[in-house]
Design a protein around this motif. Structure first.
Motif, PDB file in Angstrom:
ATOM      1  N   LEU A 253      -8.448  -2.347  15.566  1.00  0.00           N
ATOM      2  CA  LEU A 253      -8.151  -0.923  15.581  1.00  0.00           C
ATOM      3  C   LEU A 253      -6.698  -0.660  15.211  1.00  0.00           C
ATOM      4  N   ARG A 254      -5.794  -1.508  15.696  1.00  0.00           N
ATOM      5  CA  ARG A 254      -4.380  -1.340  15.374  1.00  0.00           C
ATOM      6  C   ARG A 254      -4.136  -1.552  13.874  1.00  0.00           C
ATOM      7  N   LEU A 255      -4.828  -2.527  13.294  1.00  0.00           N
ATOM      8  CA  LEU A 255      -4.682  -2.760  11.857  1.00  0.00           C
ATOM      9  C   LEU A 255      -5.130  -1.541  11.052  1.00  0.00           C
ATOM     10  N   VAL A 256      -6.251  -0.950  11.456  1.00  0.00           N
ATOM     11  CA  VAL A 256      -6.775   0.215  10.740  1.00  0.00           C
ATOM     12  C   VAL A 256      -5.833   1.409  10.887  1.00  0.00           C
ATOM     13  N   LEU A 257      -5.322   1.621  12.094  1.00  0.00           N
ATOM     14  CA  LEU A 257      -4.407   2.740  12.306  1.00  0.00           C
ATOM     15  C   LEU A 257      -3.100   2.546  11.549  1.00  0.00           C
ATOM     16  N   TRP A 258      -2.653   1.294  11.414  1.00  0.00           N
ATOM     17  CA  TRP A 258      -1.435   1.049  10.644  1.00  0.00           C
ATOM     18  C   TRP A 258      -1.645   1.385   9.164  1.00  0.00           C
ATOM     19  N   VAL A 259      -2.873   1.237   8.682  1.00  0.00           N
ATOM     20  CA  VAL A 259      -3.162   1.657   7.307  1.00  0.00           C
ATOM     21  C   VAL A 259      -2.922   3.161   7.164  1.00  0.00           C
ATOM     22  N   TRP A 260      -3.383   3.933   8.159  1.00  0.00           N
ATOM     23  CA  TRP A 260      -3.171   5.385   8.118  1.00  0.00           C
ATOM     24  C   TRP A 260      -1.674   5.703   8.133  1.00  0.00           C
ATOM     25  N   VAL A 261      -0.925   4.995   8.959  1.00  0.00           N
ATOM     26  CA  VAL A 261       0.516   5.218   9.028  1.00  0.00           C
ATOM     27  C   VAL A 261       1.175   4.880   7.688  1.00  0.00           C
ATOM     28  N   ALA A 262       0.817   3.734   7.121  1.00  0.00           N
ATOM     29  CA  ALA A 262       1.438   3.290   5.870  1.00  0.00           C
ATOM     30  C   ALA A 262       1.191   4.289   4.741  1.00  0.00           C
ATOM     31  N   VAL A 263      -0.019   4.829   4.683  1.00  0.00           N
ATOM     32  CA  VAL A 263      -0.350   5.770   3.613  1.00  0.00           C
ATOM     33  C   VAL A 263       0.315   7.121   3.843  1.00  0.00           C
ATOM     34  N   ASN A 264       0.220   7.643   5.047  1.00  0.00           N
ATOM     35  CA  ASN A 264       0.663   9.012   5.288  1.00  0.00           C
ATOM     36  C   ASN A 264       2.176   9.154   5.386  1.00  0.00           C
ATOM     37  N   TYR A 265       2.845   8.165   5.972  1.00  0.00           N
ATOM     38  CA  TYR A 265       4.298   8.318   6.010  1.00  0.00           C
ATOM     39  C   TYR A 265       4.887   8.168   4.605  1.00  0.00           C
ATOM     40  N   ALA A 266       4.273   7.308   3.774  1.00  0.00           N
ATOM     41  CA  ALA A 266       4.727   7.183   2.381  1.00  0.00           C
ATOM     42  C   ALA A 266       4.447   8.465   1.598  1.00  0.00           C
TER      43      ALA A 266
ATOM     44  N   PHE B  45       2.244  -3.272  -7.971  1.00  0.00           N
ATOM     45  CA  PHE B  45       1.382  -3.604  -6.836  1.00  0.00           C
ATOM     46  C   PHE B  45       1.208  -5.114  -6.686  1.00  0.00           C
ATOM     47  N   THR B  46       0.994  -5.810  -7.791  1.00  0.00           N
ATOM     48  CA  THR B  46       0.844  -7.270  -7.711  1.00  0.00           C
ATOM     49  C   THR B  46       2.138  -7.919  -7.231  1.00  0.00           C
ATOM     50  N   PHE B  47       3.257  -7.451  -7.727  1.00  0.00           N
ATOM     51  CA  PHE B  47       4.557  -7.972  -7.294  1.00  0.00           C
ATOM     52  C   PHE B  47       4.769  -7.727  -5.798  1.00  0.00           C
ATOM     53  N   ALA B  48       4.447  -6.508  -5.342  1.00  0.00           N
ATOM     54  CA  ALA B  48       4.651  -6.175  -3.926  1.00  0.00           C
ATOM     55  C   ALA B  48       3.699  -6.954  -3.031  1.00  0.00           C
ATOM     56  N   LEU B  49       2.451  -7.131  -3.455  1.00  0.00           N
ATOM     57  CA  LEU B  49       1.504  -7.909  -2.649  1.00  0.00           C
ATOM     58  C   LEU B  49       1.982  -9.336  -2.461  1.00  0.00           C
ATOM     59  N   ALA B  50       2.579  -9.897  -3.485  1.00  0.00           N
ATOM     60  CA  ALA B  50       2.992 -11.299  -3.419  1.00  0.00           C
ATOM     61  C   ALA B  50       4.265 -11.502  -2.601  1.00  0.00           C
TER      62      ALA B  50
ATOM     63  N   LEU C 260       0.832  -1.199   0.000  1.00  0.00           N
ATOM     64  CA  LEU C 260       0.000   0.000   0.000  1.00  0.00           C
ATOM     65  C   LEU C 260       0.872   1.257   0.000  1.00  0.00           C
ATOM     66  N   SER C 261       1.951   1.235   0.766  1.00  0.00           N
ATOM     67  CA  SER C 261       2.864   2.383   0.793  1.00  0.00           C
ATOM     68  C   SER C 261       3.496   2.608  -0.572  1.00  0.00           C
ATOM     69  N   LEU C 262       3.858   1.532  -1.257  1.00  0.00           N
ATOM     70  CA  LEU C 262       4.499   1.673  -2.563  1.00  0.00           C
ATOM     71  C   LEU C 262       3.533   2.206  -3.619  1.00  0.00           C
ATOM     72  N   ILE C 263       2.277   1.788  -3.540  1.00  0.00           N
ATOM     73  CA  ILE C 263       1.330   2.292  -4.544  1.00  0.00           C
ATOM     74  C   ILE C 263       1.047   3.771  -4.320  1.00  0.00           C
ATOM     75  N   VAL C 264       1.154   4.221  -3.056  1.00  0.00           N
ATOM     76  CA  VAL C 264       1.025   5.651  -2.772  1.00  0.00           C
ATOM     77  C   VAL C 264       2.148   6.428  -3.464  1.00  0.00           C
ATOM     78  N   VAL C 265       3.358   5.874  -3.446  1.00  0.00           N
ATOM     79  CA  VAL C 265       4.489   6.525  -4.121  1.00  0.00           C
ATOM     80  C   VAL C 265       4.170   6.737  -5.596  1.00  0.00           C
ATOM     81  N   PHE C 266       3.602   5.734  -6.245  1.00  0.00           N
ATOM     82  CA  PHE C 266       3.305   5.821  -7.674  1.00  0.00           C
ATOM     83  C   PHE C 266       2.237   6.870  -7.961  1.00  0.00           C
ATOM     84  N   TYR C 267       1.223   6.946  -7.096  1.00  0.00           N
ATOM     85  CA  TYR C 267       0.154   7.910  -7.324  1.00  0.00           C
ATOM     86  C   TYR C 267       0.600   9.338  -7.033  1.00  0.00           C
TER      87      TYR C 267
END
Length: 706
Positions: A152-165, A465-470, A56-63
């Motif tokens: 809740l921790r999983l959801v907050l980690w999504v916010w961290v992954a997106v915003n720090y990227a 994204f497919t490569f990173a997910l795998a 998810l962090s890597l796809i943010v970089v691309f966008y």
């Protein structure tokens, strides 16, 4: 043509398509470097600190990584706002509905519907897209655990992954390898002027044949200058204050670039006037290049004005006219800049157009079906099935089909590369350096592909994204091939379900939009055709160069629309191929009429001393008739039943021309009449919508001139 057309038309066409889309252009390598630098830092950071959701962090970089700083900051800001709102909405949803599954699902559906609706009707679509995708993605978390704190921790980690990227990508694009749109604009003008200079130099010294300038290259060059000027005005207040002057500069460069594409590589007669004209044009273009680079006023060299004479070569005349017009503009007071009206963030028909509601309902229905299948099959690995339904959801069937094909193609390439790495590379890795050496080449490939046009760019994101997910979702080496299989199955099923739903329920095509866009294009060309005789001295609503830039933009819009419409299964099903061909013919003929009209205006400007008034009046009359015929054709095209305009009679012009030739045979110049003939023939060759295409005899063939 789009990727599907080239794929089905044979290997040679596909190879030409890929060669054009993957070719280097100014700024593409820079964008790949920025993607690689940000991605490398994010991989190291996420692996070292065990930040989840690396893909998810890597796809943010691309966008977020865009062609210049202005767009990058705009998209990055949208991502920060959208992800924060999305995570906040998801947490509130879980807080109040975690213990009530039915209420949770119903509320999630309502939030998803509202987000998709706002994604369509507002200009902040990316914000609501993020909200919708997080809302639906969180539902897969709930099905994996019943521990509220862990959820809740999983959801907050999504916010961290997106915003720090996002923050890291913005930092990289601001501090390292920054690309300012003003510099990009100057570099593109310099590139085109260098190509023009090479075309001008070859007839003089014959050293090194220059590369040909194709008509698509002229169109791409004009559109690139327009877009870069828009971004430069967003970045620099000085550019906004000098909008009219800057627009005149890029219009002049586009006129020079097209005229250079028509310039013969050898002189028909090596007379001193032609040699002087080419030499003076080179010096004038160099002066223009210097003025753009140094932000100074453009002044023509003295010898250009003193030695300017009528040259029989039309491209040379066009270049002389363009440069002289720009020099005159620099010495005359500019009209005050008219402030543009601010556009609303919400579409005008947001609450009256039912298509927005239908689109939101179809997307929700497709996602809900996939969610039910995902839970009923208890197949956690195919959670990409739900995301795919939203990702490929587009207003039209053609756009959805195009995006789905690119998603499948990119996922197949990314999955194949991941499979190769699992079998041959991962068993030999033992540190993060090895991970970087494995991942960065694939990321570079994805970044290069995503730097292409709309016809192929989305496939690059899917490769990465497919490569990173795998391979990059765990903090250690993976050898589980089922992950790759499940991701692919989820994508394929999501594309199939979404396409079926959007094609079966309230199908929304762009056929009517294409007709309106074509009609708008023809009206713009009709305005360019209107005669502007200097001896009457009317004030044109827009300079011809700027009119031509506007028409290039409309041409690109129609071409992109047609590439999507051609993929629509419901696009006039009975005569799909013929109607697509007719639309392509209208675009081709429109381009030819526009170029001929622009050349005719230039010729009429430079030949006011001859031919005589009756010949000029005849040409003006034909221009007016052609403009009226285009307007009628455009009006009928919107209605869906149009026929080719009737032939415009040339009898009066023939008689005036015959008298002119008999009275002054030494001044006989057929350029004007050849251009009039071309406009008439191209106009008469416009197709009836679904009817036969007829091509009349040319003016030269009719009257025996050459």
């Amino acid at each position: 043509m789009n990727f599907a057309d080239y794929l089905l038309s044979g290997p040679s066409h596909l190879l030409r398509f890929l060669h054009a889309e993957l070719a280097s252009y100014p700024g593409r390598f820079n964008a790949v470097l920025r993607c690689l630098l940000a991605s490398g830092l994010i991989i190291v950071t996420s692996m070292a600190l065990e930040v989840p959701w690396l893909a998810l962090s890597l796809i943010v970089v691309f966008y977020v990584t865009q062609s210049n700083v202005v767009i990058t900051r705009l998209v990055g800001t949208m991502f920060l706002i959208g992800s924060t709102l999305a995570i906040g909405s998801a947490i509130l949803l879980l807080k109040f509905t975690f213990d009530y599954p039915l209420l949770r699902i119903v509320t999630a559906c309502m939030l998803f519907f509202g987000s998709v609706y706002l994604m369509r009707v507002t200009k902040l679509g990316v914000v609501f897209f993020l909200i919708a995708i997080v809302i639906i993605y969180v539902q897969s978390f709930v099905d994996q655990t019943d521990n509220g704190e862990l959820l809740l921790r999983l959801v907050l980690w999504v916010w961290v992954a997106v915003n720090y990227a996002t923050a890291l990508t913005l930092l990289i694009n601001t501090l390292f390898l920054p690309v300012e749109p003003q510099l990009q604009l100057k570099a593109e003008i310099h590139r085109q002027l260098q190509a023009i200079d090479a075309r001008l130099a070859y007839p003089l010294d014959g050293a090194g044949a220059p590369s040909p300038i194709s008509l698509p290259a002229v169109e791409r060059g004009a559109l690139a200058l327009q877009k870069l000027l828009k971004f430069a005005m967003m970045r620099d207040a000085r550019y906004r204050a000098e909008q009219i002057r800057k627009l005149a500069y890029i219009a002049t460069v586009s006129r020079l670039y097209y005229a250079a594409s028509e310039l013969p590589l050898t002189l028909t007669r090596a007379v001193s006037e032609q040699v002087n004209a080419l030499s003076d044009l080179r010096k004038a273009c160099a002066a223009l290049d210097s003025a753009v680079t140094l932000d100074q006023a453009f002044l023509l060299p003295v010898q250009f004005e003193s030695r300017r004479v009528g040259i029989a070569i039309a491209p040379i005349q066009e270049m002389q006219n363009a440069l002289q017009a720009l020099a005159d503009l620099e010495t005359s007071p500019l009209p005050p800049r008219v402030p543009t009206a601010k556009k609303s963030l919400i579409a005008e028909d947001a609450f009256t157009n039912p298509n927005y509601t239908y689109f939101s309902l179809k997307t929700l229905f497709a996602v809900f079906i996939c969610y039910v299948f995902y839970n009923a099959a208890d197949w956690q690995g195919v959670h990409t099935i739900m995301l795919t339904c939203l990702i490929i959801a587009s207003p039209s069937l053609g756009a959805s089909t195009q995006k789905g094909m690119l998603r499948i193609g990119g996922a197949l390439i990314g999955g194949t590369l991941a499979l190769f790495m699992v079998v041959f590379v991962i068993p030999r890795l033992d540190d993060v350096v090895g991970v970087l050496l494995m991942a960065l080449p694939v990321i570079a490939l994805g970044a290069w592909v995503s730097g292409g046009s709309e016809r192929i760019s989305y496939a690059g994101i899917q490769i990465m994204f497919t490569f990173a997910l795998a391979l990059l979702e765990q903090f250690g080496p993976t050898t589980d091939l089922t992950e790759i299989r499940d991701r692919m199955i989820g994508i394929l099923l999501g594309v199939a379900v979404s396409t079926l739903i959007h094609a079966s329920i309230w199908p929304e095509g762009e056929g009517s939009i294409l007709r309106r866009s074509l009609a708008d294009l023809l009206r713009a060309i009709g305005k360019l055709l209107q005669p502007v005789p200097k001896y009457v001295a009317p004030t044109p609503p827009m300079p011809p160069g700027q009119q031509q830039l506007e028409i290039w933009a409309k041409l690109e819009q129609c071409e992109m629309l047609l590439s999507r419409v051609a993929l629509e299964p419901s696009w006039e099903q009975s005569e799909h191929e013929r109607l697509t061909l007719d639309a392509q013919t209208v675009l081709t003929q429109s381009r030819e009429i526009m170029l001929a009209a622009n050349a005719l205006q230039s010729e009429m400007t430079t030949q006011l001393d001859h031919p005589p008034a009756d010949v000029r009046d005849g040409i003006f009359s034909i221009q007016e008739q052609a403009a009226s015929a285009l307007d009628r054709y455009a009006r009928d095209l919107i209605g869906g039943s149009c026929r080719p305009p009737p032939p415009i009679p040339l009898d009066t012009l023939e008689r005036s021309f015959a008298s002119y030739v008999s009275a002054a045979p030494e001044k006989r110049d057929f350029t004007l009449f050849h251009l009039v003939d071309k406009i008439v023939r191209q106009l008469y060759s416009l197709p009836s919508w679904g009817g036969p295409v007829t091509t009349p005899a040319s003016f030269r063939e009719s009257y025996g001139h050459d």
